[in-house]
Enzyme design. Sequence first.
Site, mmCIF file in Angstrom:
data_model
loop_
_atom_site.group_PDB
_atom_site.id
_atom_site.type_symbol
_atom_site.label_atom_id
_atom_site.label_comp_id
_atom_site.label_asym_id
_atom_site.label_seq_id
_atom_site.Cartn_x
_atom_site.Cartn_y
_atom_site.Cartn_z
ATOM 1 N N SER A 58 0.855 -1.185 0.000
ATOM 2 C CA SER A 58 0.000 0.000 0.000
ATOM 3 C C SER A 58 0.887 1.228 0.000
ATOM 4 O O SER A 58 2.074 1.158 0.317
ATOM 5 C CB SER A 58 -0.866 0.018 1.257
ATOM 6 O OG SER A 58 -0.020 0.149 2.391
ATOM 7 N N LYS A 59 0.285 2.331 -0.339
ATOM 8 C CA LYS A 59 1.043 3.580 -0.421
ATOM 9 C C LYS A 59 1.734 3.870 0.918
ATOM 10 O O LYS A 59 2.896 4.253 0.970
ATOM 11 C CB LYS A 59 0.082 4.720 -0.793
ATOM 12 C CG LYS A 59 0.728 6.094 -0.725
ATOM 13 C CD LYS A 59 0.665 6.849 -2.033
ATOM 14 C CE LYS A 59 1.760 7.892 -2.092
ATOM 15 N NZ LYS A 59 1.343 9.258 -2.060
#
Length: 474
Positions: free
Chosen positions: A250-251
């Site tokens: 994920s970011k």
Amino acid sequence: MTVRTRFAPSPTGRLHLGNIRAAAFNWLFTRHHDGVFILRIEDTDTARNVEGSEQGILDDMRWLGLDWDEGLDVDGPHGPYRQSGRGDLHDAAVEKLIATGHAYPCFCAEKKRDDEAGGDRVARRYAGTCRRRSAEERASRVASGAEHVIRFAVPDDVDQVEFVDEIFGPISFPTNDIDDFVLRRTDGRVTYNFGVVADDIDMEITHVIRGVGHLSNTPKQVLLFQAFEAATPVFAHLPTVLGSDGRKLSKRAGATPVNELESRGYPPDAVLNYLSLLGWSHPEEKEVLTRAELVAAMSLDRVGKSDTQMDAEKLLWVCQQHLAMESLEDLTDHVGPFIDRDRFAGLDADASSAVDALRTRLLTYGNINEHLGMLFPEDEVAAVSIRREVGADAEARAVLTAVRARLEALESWQAETLNDAVRAGGGDAGARGAGLFHPLRLVLIGAEKGPDVGKLLAGVGKTEAFRRIDEALS
Ligand code: GLU
């Protein structure tokens, strides 16, 4: 045989570290084999396309130094390289499969398809209504303009699709579990599995290297290669990259956009080096490798199956190692654009002496401002009061006076000669070690410990160094 590979991103946003890894592996593998690397944009899923992201992909690839031999902006004998421009080629490929009985038009509406399928496990399975229609009926419906998709006719006479993945080994998948999947939608756009195979055949791709997420698509693709009577390329699926938290990437946990690393001044060769370690290891387990060393050592047989994990600290460590390998001249060039010239107005136009004083502390090029603050403190009041305090101490004062005289006599202001002068001054005042260096550093940077004093004097610059010493002595 010339190795031909491709990176085929969809323009659905900026590339991040997780998805550019496949490009990095393809590029390293291809350059190792003196092959041809192709950049193809898979933009047929128009609903997911994001304006501007194609340009972003090109910029990110260029920044990382992943040049391509055919593809967007380069051209070559297998274009166009944007999938949406390949409609005629795709149509011809569809016709070929229809002609050989491997594909057929299907007129069932989406809703009806589901109703016919019934049940839950196979809820989204196609019931095969149009597959059973006669060729004449299908042709006449098409001729009358009936809306239709094109489906693949999964062969009945093959039990298992079999292929060997270079990384995951032999794979066998029951054809029974494969639906007559759609090749071309009602609006004429091809689906991912069809477009990818038609284009890989046309572009004579020999090795398909991509994330393991696509392993589940591969049986369908192998069936298509067989239907086209084309040689199946070598498949190599790269292991999963998890986030730093051990969950899906994920970011927040490591899927950093590539352009963010660029703007934060990460060295591209170090980023490439770090990416190579996400799934591959050097035969001698070396972790810090130049671009040339990576190209020389890359091989698919050292790619593992196990999940790998993003590690921002490790990335910074690799960056630091790469900065240490740079010449001072290169490092100064690379750091230059990141320097906040307004904040560090006292810094020479040629920042190389300051960079030299600070280089062992730098993790990235962009990191320079954090460390320049040591040479050019923002809190001048605090700095002045430290200098005065040092000047008030008789021993320190004697050291500063003696060193100052030696510095004054110098013709050039270079770290080595400065160090010699400092030692000579120390000799004059009967001081060495901490007694010599601590007062000097306190006056120069407000701390006893820090970089080499000669490098500090050079980094601060002659005028400023004298100003600080004189302030202490005043
Ligand atoms: N467009 C696909 C993706 O972005 C490419 C997959 C492949 O390499 O076959 O995931």
